[in-house]
Design an enzyme around this catalytic site. Structure first.
Site, PDB file in Angstrom:
ATOM      1  N   GLU A 148       0.822  -1.208   0.000  1.00 57.07           N
ATOM      2  CA  GLU A 148       0.000   0.000   0.000  1.00 57.07           C
ATOM      3  C   GLU A 148       0.860   1.264   0.000  1.00 57.07           C
ATOM      4  O   GLU A 148       1.645   1.469   0.917  1.00 57.07           O
ATOM      5  CB  GLU A 148      -0.888  -0.002   1.247  1.00 57.07           C
ATOM      6  N   GLU A 243     -12.501   2.763   4.857  1.00 53.14           N
ATOM      7  CA  GLU A 243     -11.438   2.939   5.843  1.00 53.14           C
ATOM      8  C   GLU A 243     -11.276   4.444   6.103  1.00 53.14           C
ATOM      9  O   GLU A 243     -10.361   5.081   5.607  1.00 53.14           O
ATOM     10  CB  GLU A 243     -10.117   2.339   5.328  1.00 53.14           C
TER      11      GLU A 243
END
Length: 259
Positions: A148, A243
């Site tokens: 990520e 998120e």
């Protein structure tokens, strides 16, 4: 109602006790959840692991994503993949995470790359070794390990989709993929349409929060209906996960969006 999205219980439901969060997600209509590393150490006691698994199972939700141990996140740590001297901790957490994934059907494991360490050498070589190990272990249960790009962490070297893909290509394992957190990518100046068009074949997981502020979609500048349509049109068939840092309780905004 069952939403399309999975819910990241580590950030959206941070005000609740950890083991209460899967049931809270289910009560809100979600059938899938994800978590950051849910334990204080890389190698938690079996009882802690069993309690976490039971909380997910009893809630009737699926754990679709789980982070490996990333160090002390509140203190600024952002993963152990490239951190010399912490190989044992990383690999311990891989073993625990894959064990949980085997029990709960988890298909995505997020391996935060780690900050640059002053004076350290060979961090990218170490990262490649650790990622190869994690990919091999995840392959046993048919799972994928993702990298990520992050914003807001000056010493974290993966800022763009291209940065992450380059690190993945150093390893070359087929079950390594890109985690496209649209918030982080946008904050770092990425053109999200271009990222989707170029890397959709590498994207294994998507996370959503708005810019600025990392709050609910619809509170900022990102055009989520357009971005989700672009992902769909490009052929993305993985999960999208919420998120974000809530500005208000509940999910009325999502119910309105889905109506």
């Amino acid at each position: 109602m069952a939403f399309r999205h999975a819910l990241n219980c580590s950030i959206v439901l941070a005000d609740l006790p950890l083991l209460d969060r899967p049931a809270a997600a289910a009560a809100a209509g979600f059938d899938a959840v994800e978590f950051w590393w849910p334990f204080a150490t890389a190698a938690p006691a079996h009882a802690e692991v069993d309690a976490f698994v039971a909380a997910v199972e009893n809630a009737g939700v699926r754990l679709v994503g789980l982070n490996f141990y990333a160090g002390d996140m509140p203190a600024g740590d952002r993963g152990l993949v490239s951190w010399p001297g912490r190989e044992r901790e990383f690999r311990d957490s891989v073993a625990v995470a894959v064990g949980i994934g085997d029990r709960l059907g988890t298909g995505i494991f997020n391996a935060l790359y780690g900050n640059r360490i002053e004076g350290a050498t060979g961090q990218d070589d170490l990262a490649a070794e650790n990622l190869a190990h994690a990919a091999k272990e995840a392959e046993r249960i048919g799972a994928t390990v993702v990298l990520e790009p992050l914003s807001g962490a000056e010493r974290y070297p993966l800022r763009t989709a291209a940065d992450a893909v380059a690190a993945l290509d150093r390893v070359g394992a087929p079950n390594l993929g890109l985690l496209a957190d649209l918030y982080h990518l946008a904050v770092n100046g990425e053109n999200l349409d271009a990222v989707i068009a170029r890397y959709v074949g590498r994207i294994a997981h998507v996370q959503l929060a708005d810019t600025p502020g990392r709050h609910e979609p619809g509170t900022g500048d990102l055009d989520f209906p357009h971005l989700l349509a672009a992902l769909d049109a490009a052929g993305y068939r993985g999960r999208t996960a919420l998120e974000y840092v809530p500005t208000r309780p509940g999910f009325g905004w999502l119910e309105k969006e889905s109506a």
